[in-house]
Design a protein around this motif. Structure first.
Motif, PDB file in Angstrom:
ATOM      1  N   SER A  26       0.817  -1.218   0.000  1.00 26.13           N
ATOM      2  CA  SER A  26       0.000   0.000   0.000  1.00 26.13           C
ATOM      3  C   SER A  26       0.851   1.269   0.000  1.00 26.13           C
ATOM      4  CB  SER A  26      -0.923   0.015   1.217  1.00 26.13           C
ATOM      5  OG  SER A  26      -1.843  -1.053   1.139  1.00 26.13           O
ATOM      6  N   PHE A  27       2.106   1.158   0.420  1.00 26.06           N
ATOM      7  CA  PHE A  27       3.017   2.304   0.479  1.00 26.06           C
ATOM      8  C   PHE A  27       4.246   2.089  -0.404  1.00 26.06           C
ATOM      9  CE2 PHE A  27       0.447   2.996   4.203  1.00 26.06           C
ATOM     10  CZ  PHE A  27       0.408   4.386   4.346  1.00 26.06           C
ATOM     11  N   ALA A  28       4.111   1.264  -1.437  1.00 22.30           N
ATOM     12  CA  ALA A  28       5.244   0.887  -2.285  1.00 22.30           C
ATOM     13  C   ALA A  28       5.929   2.079  -2.949  1.00 22.30           C
ATOM     14  CB  ALA A  28       4.797  -0.113  -3.346  1.00 22.30           C
ATOM     15  N   LEU A  29       5.178   3.136  -3.231  1.00 25.70           N
ATOM     16  CA  LEU A  29       5.753   4.321  -3.869  1.00 25.70           C
ATOM     17  C   LEU A  29       6.164   5.386  -2.853  1.00 25.70           C
ATOM     18  CD1 LEU A  29       3.238   4.635  -6.848  1.00 25.70           C
ATOM     19  CD2 LEU A  29       5.563   3.703  -6.902  1.00 25.70           C
ATOM     20  N   GLY A  30       6.062   5.036  -1.569  1.00 25.52           N
ATOM     21  CA  GLY A  30       6.387   5.992  -0.525  1.00 25.52           C
ATOM     22  C   GLY A  30       5.170   6.730   0.003  1.00 25.52           C
ATOM     23  N   TYR A  31       4.012   6.379  -0.535  1.00 27.22           N
ATOM     24  CA  TYR A  31       2.756   6.974  -0.100  1.00 27.22           C
ATOM     25  C   TYR A  31       1.602   6.031  -0.418  1.00 27.22           C
ATOM     26  CZ  TYR A  31       2.607   8.252  -5.054  1.00 27.22           C
ATOM     27  OH  TYR A  31       2.635   8.215  -6.424  1.00 27.22           O
ATOM     28  N   CYS A  32       0.459   6.303   0.183  1.00 29.09           N
ATOM     29  CA  CYS A  32      -0.756   5.523  -0.049  1.00 29.09           C
ATOM     30  C   CYS A  32      -1.781   6.424  -0.737  1.00 29.09           C
ATOM     31  CB  CYS A  32      -1.302   5.030   1.294  1.00 29.09           C
ATOM     32  SG  CYS A  32      -2.779   4.010   1.156  1.00 29.09           S
ATOM     33  N   HIS A  33      -2.407   5.913  -1.800  1.00 27.54           N
ATOM     34  CA  HIS A  33      -3.441   6.662  -2.514  1.00 27.54           C
ATOM     35  C   HIS A  33      -4.734   6.680  -1.705  1.00 27.54           C
ATOM     36  CE1 HIS A  33      -1.538   7.323  -6.402  1.00 27.54           C
ATOM     37  NE2 HIS A  33      -0.960   6.140  -6.235  1.00 27.54           N
ATOM     38  N   LEU A  34      -5.372   7.843  -1.654  1.00 29.57           N
ATOM     39  CA  LEU A  34      -6.651   8.005  -0.971  1.00 29.57           C
ATOM     40  C   LEU A  34      -7.648   8.680  -1.902  1.00 29.57           C
ATOM     41  CD1 LEU A  34      -5.279   9.405   2.405  1.00 29.57           C
ATOM     42  CD2 LEU A  34      -6.046   7.077   1.970  1.00 29.57           C
ATOM     43  N   LYS A  35      -8.914   8.480  -1.603  1.00 35.38           N
ATOM     44  CA  LYS A  35      -9.969   9.174  -2.342  1.00 35.38           C
ATOM     45  C   LYS A  35     -10.911   9.825  -1.334  1.00 35.38           C
ATOM     46  CE  LYS A  35     -12.652   4.898  -2.703  1.00 35.38           C
ATOM     47  NZ  LYS A  35     -13.225   3.924  -3.636  1.00 35.38           N
ATOM     48  N   SER A  36     -11.533  10.897  -1.780  1.00 31.50           N
ATOM     49  CA  SER A  36     -12.473  11.606  -0.930  1.00 31.50           C
ATOM     50  C   SER A  36     -13.900  11.294  -1.386  1.00 31.50           C
ATOM     51  CB  SER A  36     -12.252  13.116  -1.022  1.00 31.50           C
ATOM     52  OG  SER A  36     -13.293  13.810  -0.376  1.00 31.50           O
ATOM     53  N   TYR A  37     -14.775  11.087  -0.429  1.00 36.12           N
ATOM     54  CA  TYR A  37     -16.177  10.825  -0.763  1.00 36.12           C
ATOM     55  C   TYR A  37     -16.778  12.015  -1.508  1.00 36.12           C
ATOM     56  CZ  TYR A  37     -21.020   9.446  -0.325  1.00 36.12           C
ATOM     57  OH  TYR A  37     -22.310   9.084  -0.611  1.00 36.12           O
ATOM     58  N   GLY A  40     -12.250  14.020  -5.567  1.00 33.97           N
ATOM     59  CA  GLY A  40     -10.830  14.304  -5.449  1.00 33.97           C
ATOM     60  C   GLY A  40     -10.035  13.131  -4.914  1.00 33.97           C
ATOM     61  N   PHE A  41      -8.734  13.266  -5.080  1.00 30.25           N
ATOM     62  CA  PHE A  41      -7.805  12.230  -4.666  1.00 30.25           C
ATOM     63  C   PHE A  41      -6.647  12.862  -3.924  1.00 30.25           C
ATOM     64  CE2 PHE A  41     -10.084  10.666  -8.295  1.00 30.25           C
ATOM     65  CZ  PHE A  41     -10.397   9.372  -7.928  1.00 30.25           C
ATOM     66  N   GLY A  42      -5.975  12.056  -3.142  1.00 35.68           N
ATOM     67  CA  GLY A  42      -4.830  12.540  -2.400  1.00 35.68           C
ATOM     68  C   GLY A  42      -3.905  11.393  -2.063  1.00 35.68           C
ATOM     69  N   LYS A  43      -2.860  11.724  -1.329  1.00 36.19           N
ATOM     70  CA  LYS A  43      -1.913  10.698  -0.908  1.00 36.19           C
ATOM     71  C   LYS A  43      -1.467  10.999   0.511  1.00 36.19           C
ATOM     72  CE  LYS A  43       2.049  13.063  -2.952  1.00 36.19           C
ATOM     73  NZ  LYS A  43       3.142  12.982  -3.900  1.00 36.19           N
ATOM     74  N   LEU A  44      -1.135   9.942   1.227  1.00 36.58           N
ATOM     75  CA  LEU A  44      -0.577  10.055   2.568  1.00 36.58           C
ATOM     76  C   LEU A  44       0.844   9.524   2.492  1.00 36.58           C
ATOM     77  CD1 LEU A  44      -0.881  10.625   5.616  1.00 36.58           C
ATOM     78  CD2 LEU A  44      -1.721   8.285   5.856  1.00 36.58           C
ATOM     79  N   SER A  53       0.929  11.565  11.656  1.00 39.42           N
ATOM     80  CA  SER A  53       0.609  12.911  11.201  1.00 39.42           C
ATOM     81  C   SER A  53      -0.149  12.752   9.888  1.00 39.42           C
ATOM     82  CB  SER A  53       1.900  13.707  10.989  1.00 39.42           C
ATOM     83  OG  SER A  53       1.613  14.981  10.484  1.00 39.42           O
ATOM     84  N   TYR A  54      -1.457  12.829   9.953  1.00 39.40           N
ATOM     85  CA  TYR A  54      -2.300  12.465   8.813  1.00 39.40           C
ATOM     86  C   TYR A  54      -2.552  13.667   7.914  1.00 39.40           C
ATOM     87  CZ  TYR A  54      -2.592   8.427  11.750  1.00 39.40           C
ATOM     88  OH  TYR A  54      -2.259   7.351  12.528  1.00 39.40           O
ATOM     89  N   LYS A  55      -1.531  13.980   7.098  1.00 38.87           N
ATOM     90  CA  LYS A  55      -1.581  15.083   6.144  1.00 38.87           C
ATOM     91  C   LYS A  55      -1.851  14.513   4.762  1.00 38.87           C
ATOM     92  CE  LYS A  55       1.919  17.565   8.741  1.00 38.87           C
ATOM     93  NZ  LYS A  55       3.317  17.984   8.751  1.00 38.87           N
ATOM     94  N   ILE A  56      -2.980  14.863   4.207  1.00 35.28           N
ATOM     95  CA  ILE A  56      -3.308  14.392   2.864  1.00 35.28           C
ATOM     96  C   ILE A  56      -2.858  15.456   1.873  1.00 35.28           C
ATOM     97  CG2 ILE A  56      -5.142  13.709   1.290  1.00 35.28           C
ATOM     98  CD1 ILE A  56      -6.669  12.724   3.756  1.00 35.28           C
ATOM     99  N   ARG A  57      -2.063  15.007   0.923  1.00 35.99           N
ATOM    100  CA  ARG A  57      -1.510  15.914  -0.088  1.00 35.99           C
ATOM    101  C   ARG A  57      -2.152  15.662  -1.436  1.00 35.99           C
ATOM    102  NH1 ARG A  57       3.292  17.890   2.137  1.00 35.99           N
ATOM    103  NH2 ARG A  57       3.938  16.748   3.998  1.00 35.99           N
ATOM    104  N   ASP A  58      -2.312  16.719  -2.208  1.00 40.98           N
ATOM    105  CA  ASP A  58      -2.797  16.597  -3.578  1.00 40.98           C
ATOM    106  C   ASP A  58      -1.788  15.735  -4.343  1.00 40.98           C
ATOM    107  OD1 ASP A  58      -2.587  17.736  -6.554  1.00 40.98           O
ATOM    108  OD2 ASP A  58      -4.636  18.026  -5.824  1.00 40.98           O
ATOM    109  N   THR A  59      -2.289  14.792  -5.111  1.00 41.85           N
ATOM    110  CA  THR A  59      -1.400  13.854  -5.802  1.00 41.85           C
ATOM    111  C   THR A  59      -0.552  14.528  -6.877  1.00 41.85           C
ATOM    112  OG1 THR A  59      -3.219  13.218  -7.246  1.00 41.85           O
ATOM    113  CG2 THR A  59      -2.786  11.799  -5.373  1.00 41.85           C
ATOM    114  N   VAL A  81      -8.970   4.591   1.463  1.00 39.48           N
ATOM    115  CA  VAL A  81      -7.953   4.075   0.546  1.00 39.48           C
ATOM    116  C   VAL A  81      -8.584   3.888  -0.823  1.00 39.48           C
ATOM    117  CG1 VAL A  81      -6.522   2.979   2.306  1.00 39.48           C
ATOM    118  CG2 VAL A  81      -8.372   1.688   1.273  1.00 39.48           C
ATOM    119  N   ASP A  82      -7.766   4.106  -1.839  1.00 38.16           N
ATOM    120  CA  ASP A  82      -8.265   4.019  -3.210  1.00 38.16           C
ATOM    121  C   ASP A  82      -7.684   2.787  -3.879  1.00 38.16           C
ATOM    122  OD1 ASP A  82      -9.552   4.771  -5.560  1.00 38.16           O
ATOM    123  OD2 ASP A  82      -7.800   5.846  -6.267  1.00 38.16           O
TER     124      ASP A  82
END
Length: 82
Positions: A26-37, A40-44, A53-59, A81-82
């Motif tokens: 889930s973190f193979a690229l150094g981050y985990c992909h997330l989606k918002s209900y 939009g999408f983001g990464k942790l 520290s749960y900061k979601i960043r724009d992908t 998680v996406d």
């Protein structure tokens, strides 16, 4: 469990488990992909997750779009998680 996100309880629990356990795949690229209900999408980033520290960043831009104190807050705000 009723949240603002309206995602299924199964997806909410899966999100919490993945972000807590941090499996390599889930973190193979150094981050985990997330989606918002709400759209939009983001990464942790892995280092943020390790620091709880749960900061979601724009992908695309890497700009922080949301920040949460707990996993529960993240899920209740409609992220999964996406």
């Amino acid at each position: 469990m009723k949240t603002k996100s309206n995602y299924s309880e199964e997806l909410q629990l899966k999100t919490k488990k993945i972000l807590y356990d941090m499996p390599v795949e889930s973190f193979a690229l150094g981050y985990c992909h997330l989606k918002s209900y709400y759209g939009g999408f983001g990464k942790l980033e892995m280092e943020d997750a390790l620091a709880c520290s749960y900061k979601i960043r724009d992908t695309k831009t890497d700009v922080i779009v949301a920040e949460f104190e707990t996993l529960n807050d993240l899920v209740e705000d409609g992220w999964a998680v996406d």
